[in-house]
Design a protein around this motif. Structure first.
Motif: not given
Length: 342
Positions: A281-287, A289
């Motif tokens: 996960f990228s940090p942005e995508r993880k945030a 999700e």
């Protein structure tokens, strides 16, 4: 299907967004049931609108290529309609974060225009609205029932929730007969296949057909209830045909979950092309999700009598077969795919 034929045969039906993924599948089934169908669709760029979607019934329907925000157009479009299915909207999550005003204008104002047109010109119409499970946001308890807290994590999800609430308000205060639905992760034939910004299951299918690698984020264990489009359309029709459904909110999902890893493996296995790999996960995508999601569909089962009939494997087989034959109407098979997914 006898009850549905009795309900819709000879009836005048309006479908907004009827050239899109779910809308066109609904339109085709309505024609098969003997309904007289009118479609309003502006063919908004980057969305699912595609005239080929209704190719099997083009000569049997009326198509109005106009915007649902046009007050005069909608006032005329709703006249004398027995049923109205509202599927038009801006549903690109990524785009909504960059341009919130577009979502507000199309999803909220457009819905208000439709409802006002009905209130003023056809208060006896029966209306069905299709929202999104994203209106719940991050969940704390699975499966998610209709009375769960709503905490939208994006502009699109928020505007969809507002549109849904408008339908409920017009039912409670103006006496319009409305049904509101929250759809889960829908996949199947006639979805847009040009980009990855919505429709993850169909995007995985495009990657496999193109012989590319599907990125499965994290360890692939995130769960979703993927629902085949034909089952979705049957839910819409069954709700509209049920007097007990009016004034109600229903989840429309699958009671069998699958992980993203399950999905990728199933698609690659059946397609016999493409591959999959784990991707961090990228940090942005993880945030962004929202975590696991599974719909509680006991309410629609008990009141309407609907439940999904198609397994993930069956749905993937049908979807792969459709795009193997008709993919050239949805994307240039010679062009490289975008490699990421939502």
């Amino acid at each position: 299907m006898t009850k549905l034929t009795n309900t819709f045969y000879g009836k005048k039906v309006l479908v907004t967004g009827g050239l899109g993924f779910i809308g066109s599948t609904l339109v085709i089934e309505l024609v098969h049931l003997g309904a007289k169908v009118t479609v309003v669709d502006v063919l908004f760029p980057g969305h699912g609108g595609n005239e080929f979607n209704v190719a099997p019934v083009t000569n049997d329907i009326e198509i109005i290529k106009e915007d649902i925000r046009n007050i005069d157009v909608m006032a005329k479009a709703v006249e004398n309609k027995d049923f109205i299915f509202h599927l038009a909207g801006q549903n690109d999550h990524v785009r909504s974060l960059k341009d919130p005003f577009l979502d507000i204008d199309i999803n909220i104002k457009g819905t208000a225009v439709l409802l006002e047109a009905c209130r003023q010109h056809n208060p006896d119409a029966r209306l069905v609205y299709t929202g999104t499970r994203g209106e719940y946001g991050k969940t704390t308890k699975l499966p998610v029932a209709e009375d769960a807290p709503q905490n939208p994590r994006g502009i699109y999800e928020l505007s969809s929730l507002t549109a849904l609430k408008l339908f409920q308000i017009y039912h409670e205060h103006h006496g319009l007969r409305t049904i509101t639905l929250r759809l889960t992760n829908i996949y199947g034939p006639r979805s847009q296949m040009l980009h990855h910004r919505f429709g993850v299951a169909n995007w995985f299918i495009r990657l496999a057909l193109d012989g590319e690698t599907i990125s499965v984020f994290g360890d692939g264990s995130l769960k979703r209830d993927f629902l085949y489009v034909d089952d979705t359309v049957l839910a819409l029709l069954s709700c509209a045909a049920s007097d007990k459904a009016y004034g109600q909110l229903f989840n429309v999902g699958h009671d069998k979950t699958a992980t993203f890893l399950d999905l990728a493996k199933t698609i690659v296995h059946i397609a016999k092309s493409g591959s999959w790999q784990f991707t961090p996960f990228s940090p942005e995508r993880k945030a962004l999700e929202p975590g696991h999601f599974c719909s509680d569909i006991s309410k629609i089962k008990n009141i309407v009598g609907w439940q999904p009939q198609t397994t993930l494997r069956q749905g993937v087989e049908k979807t792969l077969a459709y795009y193997a034959e008709f993919g050239h109407h949805y994307w240039d098979r010679g062009l490289p795919s975008e490699r990421s997914h939502r």
